[in-house]
Design a protein around this motif. Structure first.
Motif, PDB file in Angstrom:
ATOM      1  N   GLY A 174      27.360  -2.016 -17.027  1.00 17.22           N
ATOM      2  CA  GLY A 174      27.376  -1.880 -15.567  1.00 17.22           C
ATOM      3  C   GLY A 174      28.281  -0.763 -15.086  1.00 17.22           C
ATOM      4  O   GLY A 174      28.108  -0.254 -13.975  1.00 17.22           O
ATOM      5  N   LEU A 175      29.241  -0.344 -15.917  1.00 16.54           N
ATOM      6  CA  LEU A 175      30.142   0.748 -15.527  1.00 16.54           C
ATOM      7  C   LEU A 175      29.413   2.073 -15.349  1.00 16.54           C
ATOM      8  O   LEU A 175      29.960   3.009 -14.750  1.00 16.54           O
ATOM      9  CB  LEU A 175      31.253   0.910 -16.572  1.00 16.54           C
ATOM     10  N   SER A 176      28.190   2.157 -15.853  1.00 21.34           N
ATOM     11  CA  SER A 176      27.410   3.383 -15.680  1.00 21.34           C
ATOM     12  C   SER A 176      26.966   3.565 -14.230  1.00 21.34           C
ATOM     13  O   SER A 176      26.543   4.658 -13.841  1.00 21.34           O
ATOM     14  CB  SER A 176      26.182   3.369 -16.601  1.00 21.34           C
ATOM     15  N   LYS A 177      27.071   2.495 -13.427  1.00 25.95           N
ATOM     16  CA  LYS A 177      26.718   2.572 -12.011  1.00 25.95           C
ATOM     17  C   LYS A 177      27.995   2.755 -11.191  1.00 25.95           C
ATOM     18  O   LYS A 177      28.814   1.826 -11.096  1.00 25.95           O
ATOM     19  CB  LYS A 177      25.983   1.298 -11.575  1.00 25.95           C
ATOM     20  N   PRO A 178      28.197   3.916 -10.598  1.00 23.17           N
ATOM     21  CA  PRO A 178      29.448   4.186  -9.868  1.00 23.17           C
ATOM     22  C   PRO A 178      29.784   3.147  -8.805  1.00 23.17           C
ATOM     23  O   PRO A 178      30.951   2.804  -8.618  1.00 23.17           O
ATOM     24  CB  PRO A 178      29.195   5.566  -9.244  1.00 23.17           C
ATOM     25  N   THR A 179      28.765   2.645  -8.098  1.00 24.76           N
ATOM     26  CA  THR A 179      29.039   1.686  -7.023  1.00 24.76           C
ATOM     27  C   THR A 179      29.611   0.375  -7.551  1.00 24.76           C
ATOM     28  O   THR A 179      30.299  -0.350  -6.821  1.00 24.76           O
ATOM     29  CB  THR A 179      27.760   1.381  -6.231  1.00 24.76           C
ATOM     30  N   LEU A 180      29.341   0.062  -8.813  1.00 24.39           N
ATOM     31  CA  LEU A 180      29.811  -1.187  -9.398  1.00 24.39           C
ATOM     32  C   LEU A 180      31.159  -1.044 -10.098  1.00 24.39           C
ATOM     33  O   LEU A 180      31.855  -2.031 -10.338  1.00 24.39           O
ATOM     34  CB  LEU A 180      28.786  -1.719 -10.411  1.00 24.39           C
ATOM     35  N   LYS A 181      31.517   0.200 -10.439  1.00 25.64           N
ATOM     36  CA  LYS A 181      32.681   0.407 -11.310  1.00 25.64           C
ATOM     37  C   LYS A 181      33.965  -0.212 -10.758  1.00 25.64           C
ATOM     38  O   LYS A 181      34.686  -0.904 -11.502  1.00 25.64           O
ATOM     39  CB  LYS A 181      32.868   1.899 -11.577  1.00 25.64           C
ATOM     40  N   PRO A 182      34.339  -0.021  -9.462  1.00 24.32           N
ATOM     41  CA  PRO A 182      35.594  -0.620  -8.978  1.00 24.32           C
ATOM     42  C   PRO A 182      35.620  -2.141  -9.145  1.00 24.32           C
ATOM     43  O   PRO A 182      36.621  -2.707  -9.588  1.00 24.32           O
ATOM     44  CB  PRO A 182      35.637  -0.222  -7.497  1.00 24.32           C
ATOM     45  N   ALA A 183      34.513  -2.788  -8.799  1.00 30.10           N
ATOM     46  CA  ALA A 183      34.461  -4.254  -8.877  1.00 30.10           C
ATOM     47  C   ALA A 183      34.484  -4.733 -10.327  1.00 30.10           C
ATOM     48  O   ALA A 183      35.084  -5.766 -10.636  1.00 30.10           O
ATOM     49  CB  ALA A 183      33.219  -4.776  -8.163  1.00 30.10           C
ATOM     50  N   ILE A 184      33.832  -3.996 -11.231  1.00 27.82           N
ATOM     51  CA  ILE A 184      33.820  -4.389 -12.647  1.00 27.82           C
ATOM     52  C   ILE A 184      35.211  -4.253 -13.251  1.00 27.82           C
ATOM     53  O   ILE A 184      35.672  -5.137 -13.994  1.00 27.82           O
ATOM     54  CB  ILE A 184      32.786  -3.552 -13.435  1.00 27.82           C
ATOM     55  N   LEU A 185      35.895  -3.158 -12.939  1.00 35.07           N
ATOM     56  CA  LEU A 185      37.243  -2.980 -13.459  1.00 35.07           C
ATOM     57  C   LEU A 185      38.172  -4.095 -12.967  1.00 35.07           C
ATOM     58  O   LEU A 185      38.971  -4.638 -13.732  1.00 35.07           O
ATOM     59  CB  LEU A 185      37.787  -1.611 -13.046  1.00 35.07           C
ATOM     60  N   GLU A 186      38.047  -4.434 -11.697  1.00 30.06           N
ATOM     61  CA  GLU A 186      38.847  -5.540 -11.160  1.00 30.06           C
ATOM     62  C   GLU A 186      38.486  -6.848 -11.862  1.00 30.06           C
ATOM     63  O   GLU A 186      39.367  -7.680 -12.142  1.00 30.06           O
ATOM     64  CB  GLU A 186      38.604  -5.665  -9.655  1.00 30.06           C
ATOM     65  N   CYS A 187      37.203  -7.017 -12.158  1.00 27.46           N
ATOM     66  CA  CYS A 187      36.739  -8.217 -12.845  1.00 27.46           C
ATOM     67  C   CYS A 187      37.377  -8.330 -14.237  1.00 27.46           C
ATOM     68  O   CYS A 187      37.708  -9.431 -14.696  1.00 27.46           O
ATOM     69  CB  CYS A 187      35.215  -8.206 -12.954  1.00 27.46           C
ATOM     70  N   PHE A 188      37.566  -7.195 -14.905  1.00 26.04           N
ATOM     71  CA  PHE A 188      38.227  -7.213 -16.217  1.00 26.04           C
ATOM     72  C   PHE A 188      39.614  -7.862 -16.107  1.00 26.04           C
ATOM     73  O   PHE A 188      40.029  -8.626 -16.976  1.00 26.04           O
ATOM     74  CB  PHE A 188      38.370  -5.797 -16.778  1.00 26.04           C
ATOM     75  N   GLY A 189      40.338  -7.528 -15.046  1.00 26.76           N
ATOM     76  CA  GLY A 189      41.658  -8.108 -14.844  1.00 26.76           C
ATOM     77  C   GLY A 189      41.602  -9.615 -14.661  1.00 26.76           C
ATOM     78  O   GLY A 189      42.437 -10.358 -15.209  1.00 26.76           O
ATOM     79  N   GLU A 190      40.606 -10.090 -13.906  1.00 29.35           N
ATOM     80  CA  GLU A 190      40.459 -11.528 -13.696  1.00 29.35           C
ATOM     81  C   GLU A 190      40.076 -12.242 -15.001  1.00 29.35           C
ATOM     82  O   GLU A 190      40.558 -13.341 -15.281  1.00 29.35           O
ATOM     83  CB  GLU A 190      39.399 -11.790 -12.622  1.00 29.35           C
TER      84      GLU A 190
END
Length: 473
Positions: free
Chosen positions: A339-355
């Motif tokens: 999903g990181l290949s989609k720029p619009t999703l990247k901020p939320a995915i990175l934050e999700c990694f922290g959770e």
């Protein structure tokens, strides 16, 4: 204040006139004088409006219901020392409103709106007038079944217009409020809500299966999906607050989860957001046993279906399940990597990694190297140097917020200082780069402070552990 007697004189002289235009004018006038006079002076307004809700003329009935809704919105609160209506006339008010829900759509819509504001007045609040939260929320309990039945009828589908609005919208919004303020410890109220749940589930299934040919029907279909998911969300939250009633949620879990997952595939962002939030509420209601239903959720967990709200919910589900989500972690992390290949999703995915790191603790170690590589890629200063347009600056700030939140979650999850200091070193390098960037906004500044504060707390914990180890030597 001085105009109130004159206005009331006009109302009393026309509200029972033979010409319906006069009756409508008098009923409308009641709505104009609500702000200003004291509650004591406005108490007679309620019985006048209740009486006009059974007027022979549809326009007068509709106006009376609308004005009664204004009364409840502005003046109704059980916590008041003086109240706009009493326990004695509440049964009559509820009976008339329930009956008006079965009226023509013009009247039904306004009656549903009045019920919405009547219920909203019972929201749990701290009272200094001797009303406990339990007493306040229990006042509607004897009438809950009748109100729910009336609202369900008002929102019923019709063969001619399967996606009927706005009456449906008013009815579903009222249902949400009625359920939200109900006292689920009351057996009759609890049973009424438990009966409502499968009814709304059937309707959601019907709407999902129905074909919308015109653009108007598509809009209405999406609006109905939002409303139905919203009602189920409130029902799940309410039933889960009672141990006995929560069994209904557990029994219905696989079926309602599948319905929510189907909504995740629709083309409406608002509907998908509502469904995702409802899934999160379902997971919290069931607790760790929600792991039994993860195979259903994973069927709809792929890159194509990802969106920011859903990713927030996924983070919450990790927290709810803890170690019980471990059998599904590899597959879910793989989807997030892609999903990181989609720029619009990247901020939320990175934050999700922290959770995720916070939720599974030491079990995150197997993903740490891969995640850190992706964080370094996202933190590359070269990208931010070329950002000029306002939307690109905004995206860059959101992306860096996601990075900081990921670092914060990961650092707080690490127990081994050796691994932690390596992550911390990357965090400090990234922080230095951000501090030099003049395009950062205030919210990003706050995120940086929070991340560094979390690290300081974690560092203190590591230090204490190291001191303990030293004293043992």
């Amino acid at each position: 204040m001085q105009l109130s007697p004159l206005a009331m004189q006009f109302v009393e002289g026309n509200i029972k006139a033979s010409d319906w235009h006069n009756r409508k004018a008098a009923t409308s006038a009641l709505g104009v004088i609500l702000e200003g006079p004291s509650i004591e002076k406005l108490v007679p307004v309620v019985p006048l409006l209740v009486d006009r809700m059974e007027d022979p003329n549809m326009v007068v009935r509709s106006t009376a219901a609308c004005t009664l809704g204004q009364v409840f919105e502005l003046l109704h609160s059980p916590a008041r020392a003086n109240r706009i209506f009493t326990d004695a006339n509440l049964p009559c008010i509820v009976a008339v409103l329930a009956k008006s829900c079965l009226d023509v759509p013009e009247v039904s819509k306004e009656a549903c709106g009045a019920i919405h504001f009547l219920a909203k007045g019972y929201e749990p609040i701290s009272s200094e007038q001797g009303h406990s939260k339990k007493e306040i929320s229990s006042e509607l309990s004897p009438f809950l079944s009748d109100l729910i039945d009336a609202l369900v009828y008002a929102s019923a589908f019709s063969k001619e217009t399967p996606f009927r609005l706005p009456t449906s919208a008013s009815a579903y919004e009222a249902l949400c409020e009625v359920v939200r303020v109900s006292n689920v410890q009351d057996y009759k109220a609890s049973m009424a809500i438990r009966v409502l749940m499968p009814c709304i589930m059937r309707r959601l299934n019907t709407v999902l299966d129905a074909r919308a040919s015109s653009s108007g029907d598509k809009r209405n279909k999406f609006d109905l999906l939002v409303l139905l998911c919203g009602v189920l969300h409130v029902i799940i939250q309410k039933l889960s607050s009672s141990t006995l009633a929560a069994r209904k949620v557990t029994e219905s879990a696989p079926f309602v989860l599948l319905l929510f997952c189907r909504v995740l595939t629709c083309d409406s962002c608002a509907a998908r957001d509502k469904a995702a939030l409802a899934i999160g509420a379902l997971a919290r209601a069931i607790g760790p046993d929600f792991a039994d239903h993860m195979p259903i959720l994973l069927q709809y967990f792929n890159v194509k279906r990802l969106f920011p709200t859903y990713l927030q919910v996924i983070g919450n589900i990790f927290h709810v399940l803890g170690d019980r989500i471990l059998p599904y972690c590899d597959d879910m992390m793989d989807v997030l990597y892609r999903g990181l290949s989609k720029p619009t999703l990247k901020p939320a995915i990175l934050e999700c990694f922290g959770e995720i790191a916070l939720a599974i603790g030491k079990n995150f170690d197997k993903y740490l190297e891969a995640v850190m590589k992706r964080l370094k890629d996202a933190a590359d200063p070269g990208y931010y140097d070329d950002v000029l347009e306002d939307d690109e600056v905004e995206y860059g700030n959101r992306l860096r917020q996601g990075i900081f939140k990921a670092y914060s979650g990961i650092l707080r999850s690490i127990k081994d200082p050796a691994s932690g200091f390596k992550v911390a070193a990357d965090l400090f390098l990234f922080t230095q780069a951000v501090c030099k960037d003049q395009s950062r906004d205030s919210s990003l500044k706050n995120t940086v402070v929070d991340a560094l504060g979390d690290f300081c707390t974690t560092l203190e914990s590591w230090t204490k552990e190291m001191i303990k180890d030293l004293t043992k030597c």
